[in-house]
Motif scaffolding. Structure first.
Motif, PDB file in Angstrom:
ATOM      1  N   VAL A 405       8.262   5.390   3.927  1.00  0.00           N
ATOM      2  CA  VAL A 405       8.766   4.961   2.625  1.00  0.00           C
ATOM      3  C   VAL A 405       7.562   4.530   1.796  1.00  0.00           C
ATOM      4  O   VAL A 405       6.778   3.666   2.202  1.00  0.00           O
ATOM      5  N   ALA A 406       7.437   5.151   0.626  1.00  0.00           N
ATOM      6  CA  ALA A 406       6.210   4.959  -0.169  1.00  0.00           C
ATOM      7  C   ALA A 406       5.997   3.502  -0.571  1.00  0.00           C
ATOM      8  O   ALA A 406       4.868   3.047  -0.678  1.00  0.00           O
ATOM      9  N   TRP A 407       7.073   2.751  -0.770  1.00  0.00           N
ATOM     10  CA  TRP A 407       6.861   1.398  -1.300  1.00  0.00           C
ATOM     11  C   TRP A 407       6.759   0.289  -0.238  1.00  0.00           C
ATOM     12  O   TRP A 407       6.779  -0.886  -0.553  1.00  0.00           O
ATOM     13  N   PHE A 408       6.615   0.656   1.044  1.00  0.00           N
ATOM     14  CA  PHE A 408       6.433  -0.378   2.081  1.00  0.00           C
ATOM     15  C   PHE A 408       5.269  -1.338   1.804  1.00  0.00           C
ATOM     16  O   PHE A 408       5.441  -2.556   1.848  1.00  0.00           O
ATOM     17  N   PRO A 409       4.070  -0.807   1.537  1.00  0.00           N
ATOM     18  CA  PRO A 409       2.948  -1.723   1.328  1.00  0.00           C
ATOM     19  C   PRO A 409       3.178  -2.632   0.123  1.00  0.00           C
ATOM     20  O   PRO A 409       2.881  -3.824   0.163  1.00  0.00           O
ATOM     21  N   LEU A 410       3.778  -2.056  -0.915  1.00  0.00           N
ATOM     22  CA  LEU A 410       4.062  -2.854  -2.108  1.00  0.00           C
ATOM     23  C   LEU A 410       5.054  -3.964  -1.760  1.00  0.00           C
ATOM     24  O   LEU A 410       4.919  -5.113  -2.201  1.00  0.00           O
ATOM     25  N   TRP A 411       6.018  -3.625  -0.932  1.00  0.00           N
ATOM     26  CA  TRP A 411       7.052  -4.586  -0.518  1.00  0.00           C
ATOM     27  C   TRP A 411       6.409  -5.818   0.119  1.00  0.00           C
ATOM     28  O   TRP A 411       6.657  -6.954  -0.278  1.00  0.00           O
ATOM     29  N   ARG A 412       5.539  -5.601   1.102  1.00  0.00           N
ATOM     30  CA  ARG A 412       4.915  -6.723   1.795  1.00  0.00           C
ATOM     31  C   ARG A 412       4.008  -7.510   0.854  1.00  0.00           C
ATOM     32  O   ARG A 412       3.967  -8.738   0.881  1.00  0.00           O
ATOM     33  N   PHE A 413       3.304  -6.778   0.001  1.00  0.00           N
ATOM     34  CA  PHE A 413       2.411  -7.449  -0.952  1.00  0.00           C
ATOM     35  C   PHE A 413       3.217  -8.376  -1.876  1.00  0.00           C
ATOM     36  O   PHE A 413       2.868  -9.540  -2.083  1.00  0.00           O
ATOM     37  N   LEU A 414       4.335  -7.831  -2.394  1.00  0.00           N
ATOM     38  CA  LEU A 414       5.167  -8.641  -3.294  1.00  0.00           C
ATOM     39  C   LEU A 414       5.668  -9.893  -2.577  1.00  0.00           C
ATOM     40  O   LEU A 414       5.677 -10.992  -3.129  1.00  0.00           O
ATOM     41  N   LEU A 415       6.081  -9.719  -1.313  1.00  0.00           N
ATOM     42  CA  LEU A 415       6.610 -10.864  -0.572  1.00  0.00           C
ATOM     43  C   LEU A 415       5.531 -11.900  -0.264  1.00  0.00           C
ATOM     44  O   LEU A 415       5.808 -13.094  -0.141  1.00  0.00           O
ATOM     45  N   ARG A 416       4.314 -11.445  -0.148  1.00  0.00           N
ATOM     46  CA  ARG A 416       3.247 -12.382   0.223  1.00  0.00           C
ATOM     47  C   ARG A 416       2.727 -13.202  -0.953  1.00  0.00           C
ATOM     48  O   ARG A 416       2.536 -14.403  -0.813  1.00  0.00           O
ATOM     49  N   TYR A 417       2.456 -12.527  -2.055  1.00  0.00           N
ATOM     50  CA  TYR A 417       1.783 -13.237  -3.150  1.00  0.00           C
ATOM     51  C   TYR A 417       2.642 -13.480  -4.390  1.00  0.00           C
ATOM     52  O   TYR A 417       2.973 -14.631  -4.676  1.00  0.00           O
TER      53      TYR A 417
END
Ligand code: PFF
Length: 437
Positions: A405-417
């Motif tokens: 899923v293309a937005w996985f990395p974005l997902w974790r980034f959003l949740l972190r910062y």
């Protein structure tokens, strides 16, 4: 621990409709339109959309991942992935469910009463007086108890026979009702100004801290986030399901219904020249202004009003079920109680807690602010930190059934910062407004 094997949804449709059923409710129709009116129309809508996409959907996926991964209700699920100290977070969720359902059911009781009234005698012209009579006192208590009874009955029957079956019937009906009403509203002469109020954005309003935090709270409330409802529903989901896609479908459907409900409410109000009432909008607006419009429309108004309030009852019921399920599933998982016993004891306790807000609308108003602006936002902050920083490998859970899923990395980034940062700011303003203004 409960001895019974965990139930599962019978398939994708069952879960998705039940989750949409949880999301779509009074929040979409009553809360969304009164807040939109109170906070100046389209600017609020725009902020709400931004919060839904950038914060709501990522938190929704976080809840789904935790719930399915642990296959447990919130208290045990947070313990499973984060250790014993996180149980407190789960308890916070269950307490939120308790608090929200107790007053949510009171409002649902009003909608029940309005639906019956529409069916029997139509809408009374003095809708303000009528609302005062219906919204507080013995009548409100009775409506609340009847609604809690229906909710408890469905939850006591379990996932497949109770919650899933109810959602399979009621959700398509709700979609049809809301869309049909929006088409009807479109045909009304003079409704155009309603669209303008709803859709013309004044960007200057977005910069207000109050609008900002209310829109964030509403995104959580509407998507049933921040208190483990989606987490609990996900605990009955099979590993083959594509959670990222489900989160988009659920979030999309919730937004569409809220948006379309606005396309019903605002043209109707403006077509009948009741726009002055809108600018003074409060919690009761939907129950005062709209019935006034229905009363002015004679027989057609009676029919349209009946369908509108019936849609509200349906939405409220499928949401209330999910609120009660959080509490009941937690009792089953942590106390080892049977479903029936958990439903009777906790459904009964929530019914009792709902009596003060049924007797006094100011208590209800306060509980709603407390839940929407404080409890759920704090719960969301906790979830973002949990999945962003504490859970070891949240990707492995979401990847089951969803390879790439293309937005996985974005997902974790959003949740972190960004998400914890924004939610901390929102929380600061909410606490200041609730306790120090
Ligand atoms: N999402 C529901 C609504 O919009 O009416 C309300 C709600 C249900 C909030 C379940 C929170 C929850 F856990």
């Amino acid at each position: 621990m409960s001895q019974e094997p965990r139930e599962r949804w019978s398939g994708r449709t069952g879960f998705v409709l039940a989750a949409i059923g949880s999301a779509v409710g009074l929040g979409n129709m009553w809360r969304f339109s009164y807040l939109t009116a109170e906070y100046g129309g389209a600017a609020f809508v725009l902020l709400y959309i931004a919060f839904t996409i950038l914060i709501g959907i990522p938190i929704l996926l976080a809840e789904l991942a935790i719930g399915r991964g642990a296959a447990r209700s919130p208290i045990s699920a947070l313990d499973h992935f984060g250790g014993g100290a996180w149980k407190a977070g789960g308890i916070w969720f269950v307490a939120s469910g308790f608090l929200i359902l107790s007053y949510y059911s009171v409002i649902a009781g009003w909608t029940l009463r309005y639906t019956l009234n529409a069916l029997i005698g139509g809408f009374e012209p003095d809708t303000g007086a009528h609302f005062d009579a219906v919204s507080q006192g013995t009548g409100a208590v009775v409506g609340h108890l009847v609604f809690m009874g229906a909710t408890s009955l469905i939850v006591s029957r379990g996932i497949k026979a109770g919650i899933e079956r109810t959602s399979l019937v009621l959700m398509p009906l709700l979609f049809a009702l809301v869309c049909g009403l929006a088409i009807y509203a479109y045909t009304l002469e003079g409704g155009r100004e309603g669209y303008a109020f709803y859709l013309e954005t004044d960007f200057s309003k977005i910069l207000d801290a109050q609008v900002f935090s209310t829109a964030a709270g509403q995104a959580f409330f509407s998507l049933s986030l921040g208190m483990g409802a989606m987490m609990t529903y996900a605990s009955y989901v099979s590993p083959q399901q594509h959670l990222p896609n489900e989160s988009l479908v659920i979030g999309g459907a919730d937004f569409v219904i809220a948006f379309v409900a606005g396309l019903v409410v605002f043209p109707l109000i403006f077509a009948l020249g009741l726009s002055a009432d809108v600018s003074e909008s409060t919690l009761g607006a939907l129950f005062i202004t709209l019935p006034k419009a229905f009363a002015m429309m004679g027989l057609a108004g009676q029919a349209v009003g009946f369908l509108f309030f019936a849609a509200l009852v349906i939405g409220a019921l499928t949401s209330a079920i999910s609120l009660l399920e959080v509490v009941v599933a937690s009792a089953i998982d942590t106390l080892g109680w049977s479903r029936l016993r958990s439903t009777l004891v906790f459904g009964g306790a929530i019914a009792l807690l709902g009596i003060p807000p049924a007797l006094n609308i100011n208590i209800l108003d306060w509980m709603d602010k407390l839940a929407g602006q404080l409890f759920l936002v704090a719960g969301g902050l906790l979830l973002a930190i949990f999945v962003g920083w504490v859970m070891k490998d949240p990707f492995s859970e979401v990847r089951k059934g969803a390879e790439h899923v293309a937005w996985f990395p974005l997902w974790r980034f959003l949740l972190r910062y960004p998400i914890p940062l924004v939610l901390a700011v929102v929380l600061y303003f909410s606490v200041r407004k609730l306790f120090f203004d």
